[in-house]
Design a protein around this motif. Structure first.
Motif, PDB file in Angstrom:
ATOM      1  N   ASP A  15       6.531  19.819  41.860  1.00  0.00           N
ATOM      2  CA  ASP A  15       5.255  20.026  41.186  1.00  0.00           C
ATOM      3  C   ASP A  15       4.535  21.218  41.797  1.00  0.00           C
ATOM      4  O   ASP A  15       4.663  21.483  42.990  1.00  0.00           O
ATOM      5  N   LYS A  16       3.750  21.918  40.970  1.00  0.00           N
ATOM      6  CA  LYS A  16       3.007  23.076  41.443  1.00  0.00           C
ATOM      7  C   LYS A  16       1.560  22.957  40.991  1.00  0.00           C
ATOM      8  O   LYS A  16       1.292  22.732  39.809  1.00  0.00           O
ATOM      9  N   VAL A  17       0.647  23.079  41.939  1.00  0.00           N
ATOM     10  CA  VAL A  17      -0.768  23.183  41.603  1.00  0.00           C
ATOM     11  C   VAL A  17      -0.966  24.583  41.027  1.00  0.00           C
ATOM     12  O   VAL A  17      -0.549  25.573  41.629  1.00  0.00           O
ATOM     13  N   LEU A  18      -1.578  24.667  39.854  1.00  0.00           N
ATOM     14  CA  LEU A  18      -1.717  25.947  39.163  1.00  0.00           C
ATOM     15  C   LEU A  18      -2.971  26.678  39.631  1.00  0.00           C
ATOM     16  O   LEU A  18      -3.904  26.924  38.871  1.00  0.00           O
ATOM     17  N   ALA A  19      -2.966  27.024  40.911  1.00  0.00           N
ATOM     18  CA  ALA A  19      -4.053  27.773  41.537  1.00  0.00           C
ATOM     19  C   ALA A  19      -3.419  28.789  42.488  1.00  0.00           C
ATOM     20  O   ALA A  19      -2.257  28.646  42.887  1.00  0.00           O
ATOM     21  N   SER A  20      -4.170  29.811  42.835  1.00  0.00           N
ATOM     22  CA  SER A  20      -3.631  30.820  43.747  1.00  0.00           C
ATOM     23  C   SER A  20      -3.382  30.224  45.131  1.00  0.00           C
ATOM     24  O   SER A  20      -3.989  29.227  45.514  1.00  0.00           O
ATOM     25  N   ASP A  21      -2.466  30.820  45.856  1.00  0.00           N
ATOM     26  CA  ASP A  21      -2.117  30.410  47.217  1.00  0.00           C
ATOM     27  C   ASP A  21      -1.537  28.998  47.298  1.00  0.00           C
ATOM     28  O   ASP A  21      -1.748  28.288  48.285  1.00  0.00           O
ATOM     29  N   THR A  22      -0.831  28.567  46.261  1.00  0.00           N
ATOM     30  CA  THR A  22      -0.140  27.276  46.308  1.00  0.00           C
ATOM     31  C   THR A  22       1.349  27.508  46.091  1.00  0.00           C
ATOM     32  O   THR A  22       1.769  28.574  45.636  1.00  0.00           O
ATOM     33  N   ARG A  23       2.128  26.519  46.431  1.00  0.00           N
ATOM     34  CA  ARG A  23       3.577  26.610  46.264  1.00  0.00           C
ATOM     35  C   ARG A  23       4.090  25.298  45.692  1.00  0.00           C
ATOM     36  O   ARG A  23       3.344  24.325  45.574  1.00  0.00           O
ATOM     37  N   VAL A  24       5.359  25.281  45.367  1.00  0.00           N
ATOM     38  CA  VAL A  24       5.973  24.082  44.807  1.00  0.00           C
ATOM     39  C   VAL A  24       6.011  22.996  45.875  1.00  0.00           C
ATOM     40  O   VAL A  24       6.408  23.242  47.015  1.00  0.00           O
ATOM     41  N   SER A  25       5.599  21.813  45.501  1.00  0.00           N
ATOM     42  CA  SER A  25       5.648  20.647  46.381  1.00  0.00           C
ATOM     43  C   SER A  25       6.836  19.788  45.947  1.00  0.00           C
ATOM     44  O   SER A  25       6.923  19.378  44.787  1.00  0.00           O
ATOM     45  N   TRP A  26       7.740  19.535  46.869  1.00  0.00           N
ATOM     46  CA  TRP A  26       8.926  18.714  46.594  1.00  0.00           C
ATOM     47  C   TRP A  26       8.609  17.272  46.953  1.00  0.00           C
ATOM     48  O   TRP A  26       8.005  17.014  47.987  1.00  0.00           O
ATOM     49  N   GLY A  27       9.036  16.349  46.111  1.00  0.00           N
ATOM     50  CA  GLY A  27       8.741  14.945  46.358  1.00  0.00           C
ATOM     51  C   GLY A  27       9.957  14.056  46.194  1.00  0.00           C
ATOM     52  O   GLY A  27      10.900  14.388  45.480  1.00  0.00           O
ATOM     53  N   ARG A  31       0.479  26.597  52.352  1.00  0.00           N
ATOM     54  CA  ARG A  31       0.941  26.885  53.706  1.00  0.00           C
ATOM     55  C   ARG A  31       0.183  26.089  54.768  1.00  0.00           C
ATOM     56  O   ARG A  31       0.763  25.608  55.720  1.00  0.00           O
ATOM     57  N   TYR A  32      -1.108  25.940  54.603  1.00  0.00           N
ATOM     58  CA  TYR A  32      -1.913  25.266  55.622  1.00  0.00           C
ATOM     59  C   TYR A  32      -2.307  23.840  55.227  1.00  0.00           C
ATOM     60  O   TYR A  32      -3.141  23.226  55.887  1.00  0.00           O
ATOM     61  N   CYS A  33      -1.716  23.329  54.162  1.00  0.00           N
ATOM     62  CA  CYS A  33      -1.974  21.952  53.741  1.00  0.00           C
ATOM     63  C   CYS A  33      -1.081  20.995  54.533  1.00  0.00           C
ATOM     64  O   CYS A  33      -0.216  21.424  55.297  1.00  0.00           O
ATOM     65  N   ASN A  34      -1.260  19.712  54.300  1.00  0.00           N
ATOM     66  CA  ASN A  34      -0.413  18.691  54.902  1.00  0.00           C
ATOM     67  C   ASN A  34       0.427  18.030  53.821  1.00  0.00           C
ATOM     68  O   ASN A  34       0.051  18.003  52.650  1.00  0.00           O
ATOM     69  N   SER A  35       1.563  17.479  54.229  1.00  0.00           N
ATOM     70  CA  SER A  35       2.336  16.665  53.292  1.00  0.00           C
ATOM     71  C   SER A  35       1.560  15.380  53.035  1.00  0.00           C
ATOM     72  O   SER A  35       0.590  15.077  53.726  1.00  0.00           O
ATOM     73  N   ALA A  36       1.980  14.620  52.012  1.00  0.00           N
ATOM     74  CA  ALA A  36       1.202  13.432  51.639  1.00  0.00           C
ATOM     75  C   ALA A  36       2.117  12.290  51.236  1.00  0.00           C
ATOM     76  O   ALA A  36       3.261  12.504  50.832  1.00  0.00           O
ATOM     77  N   VAL A  37       1.584  11.089  51.354  1.00  0.00           N
ATOM     78  CA  VAL A  37       2.224   9.884  50.833  1.00  0.00           C
ATOM     79  C   VAL A  37       1.384   9.434  49.648  1.00  0.00           C
ATOM     80  O   VAL A  37       0.163   9.322  49.758  1.00  0.00           O
ATOM     81  N   GLY A  38       2.038   9.210  48.513  1.00  0.00           N
ATOM     82  CA  GLY A  38       1.324   8.810  47.315  1.00  0.00           C
ATOM     83  C   GLY A  38       1.640   7.379  46.916  1.00  0.00           C
ATOM     84  O   GLY A  38       2.779   6.930  47.050  1.00  0.00           O
ATOM     85  N   VAL A  39       0.644   6.652  46.445  1.00  0.00           N
ATOM     86  CA  VAL A  39       0.818   5.302  45.898  1.00  0.00           C
ATOM     87  C   VAL A  39       0.043   5.235  44.590  1.00  0.00           C
ATOM     88  O   VAL A  39      -1.014   5.835  44.457  1.00  0.00           O
ATOM     89  N   GLY A  40       0.590   4.523  43.623  1.00  0.00           N
ATOM     90  CA  GLY A  40      -0.091   4.429  42.348  1.00  0.00           C
ATOM     91  C   GLY A  40       0.682   3.603  41.346  1.00  0.00           C
ATOM     92  O   GLY A  40       1.458   2.713  41.717  1.00  0.00           O
ATOM     93  N   GLY A  41       0.494   3.919  40.097  1.00  0.00           N
ATOM     94  CA  GLY A  41       1.152   3.174  39.038  1.00  0.00           C
ATOM     95  C   GLY A  41       1.195   3.969  37.757  1.00  0.00           C
ATOM     96  O   GLY A  41       0.595   5.043  37.649  1.00  0.00           O
ATOM     97  N   GLY A  42       1.921   3.429  36.785  1.00  0.00           N
ATOM     98  CA  GLY A  42       2.035   4.126  35.521  1.00  0.00           C
ATOM     99  C   GLY A  42       2.609   3.256  34.427  1.00  0.00           C
ATOM    100  O   GLY A  42       2.990   2.100  34.647  1.00  0.00           O
ATOM    101  N   VAL A  43       2.675   3.842  33.247  1.00  0.00           N
ATOM    102  CA  VAL A  43       3.262   3.193  32.088  1.00  0.00           C
ATOM    103  C   VAL A  43       4.160   4.217  31.391  1.00  0.00           C
ATOM    104  O   VAL A  43       3.825   5.396  31.311  1.00  0.00           O
ATOM    105  N   GLN A  44       5.317   3.752  30.955  1.00  0.00           N
ATOM    106  CA  GLN A  44       6.282   4.594  30.256  1.00  0.00           C
ATOM    107  C   GLN A  44       6.610   3.931  28.920  1.00  0.00           C
ATOM    108  O   GLN A  44       6.924   2.751  28.870  1.00  0.00           O
ATOM    109  N   GLN A  45       6.533   4.711  27.838  1.00  0.00           N
ATOM    110  CA  GLN A  45       6.775   4.189  26.495  1.00  0.00           C
ATOM    111  C   GLN A  45       7.901   4.966  25.827  1.00  0.00           C
ATOM    112  O   GLN A  45       7.834   6.191  25.736  1.00  0.00           O
ATOM    113  N   ASP A  46       8.935   4.242  25.360  1.00  0.00           N
ATOM    114  CA  ASP A  46      10.018   4.884  24.630  1.00  0.00           C
ATOM    115  C   ASP A  46       9.512   5.426  23.304  1.00  0.00           C
ATOM    116  O   ASP A  46       8.667   4.824  22.647  1.00  0.00           O
ATOM    117  N   VAL A  47      10.072   6.561  22.919  1.00  0.00           N
ATOM    118  CA  VAL A  47       9.854   7.161  21.611  1.00  0.00           C
ATOM    119  C   VAL A  47      11.249   7.395  21.045  1.00  0.00           C
ATOM    120  O   VAL A  47      11.885   8.389  21.365  1.00  0.00           O
TER     121      VAL A  47
END
Length: 155
Positions: A67-79, A106-122
Motif C-alpha cells: 500500500d502507498k499513502v498518496l502524499a509526498s515523501d512516502t513509500r510503499v508499505s509492505w504488509g 523513512r522516519y515513520c515506524n512500522s505498525a501492527v493493525g487490528v480491525g475487521g471487514g466484510v467481503q461480498q461476492d459479485v
C-alpha cells in the motif's frame, strides 16, 4: 509499486494454473483513507491472499499487501497478516483481521493493525469489500486508522 504488481501477477498466474478447490486464492486492488489525530491522506494498494475453509461457515486466511499513502515523501508499505471469519450469508464473509506492515516513510515506524471487514461476492469469481484497521504505531508516534474498499478476483 511495480514490484508489488509483478509479484501479485505471478501469484495470480500460479493460482489460475491450480485446479478449482473449495478454498480460494484472491487478488485485489484497494484504496481508501488513512488518518490520525491531525492529518488524513488517500491510500492505494494491492493485496493477495489465501482463505482456507474451516467447515461450512468458518474460514481462516493469510494475506500479503503493498500500500502507498498518496502524499509526498512516502513509500510503499509492505504488509503481512491474517484474517478469521464467518460466512454469514451465501457469498458474504464477515471477518476480523490482524497484521504487520512496514514503514510508510523513512522516519515513520512500522505498525501492527487490528480491525475487521466484510467481503461480498459479485458473481462467481469477483468480490467487493470494505475494511477498517486501527494501526498501533508505538514509539510515541500517534496511532492511525485506515478505511479501505477493494475489488478483487478469486481463483
Amino acid at each position: 509499486m511495480r514490484i508489488a504488481l509483478v509479484s501479485l501477477a505471478a501469484v495470480a498466474a500460479a493460482a489460475v494454473a491450480t485446479p478449482a478447490i473449495a478454498n480460494e486464492v484472491r487478488v485485489e486492488a484497494r484504496g481508501g483513507v488513512i488518518w490520525d489525530g491531525s492529518d488524513s491522506d488517500a491510500v492505494a494498494g494491492v493485496a493477495a491472499g489465501y482463505d482456507y475453509d474451516l467447515g461450512d461457515k468458518l474460514f481462516i486466511g493469510v494475506q500479503g499487501s503493498a500500500d502507498k499513502v498518496l502524499a509526498s515523501d512516502t513509500r510503499v508499505s509492505w504488509g503481512v497478516g491474517g484474517r478469521i471469519g464467518a460466512k454469514v450469508l451465501p457469498g458474504t464473509k464477515l471477518y476480523g483481521v490482524a497484521g504487520w506492515q512496514s514503514k510508510f516513510c523513512r522516519y515513520c515506524n512500522s505498525a501492527v493493525g487490528v480491525g475487521g471487514g466484510v467481503q461480498q461476492d459479485v458473481g462467481q469469481r469477483y468480490y467487493v469489500k470494505a475494511e477498517y484497521q486501527h494501526l498501533l504505531v508505538g514509539d510515541h508516534t500517534p496511532d492511525a486508522d485506515v478505511g479501505l474498499v477493494g475489488v478483487g478476483v478469486k481463483f
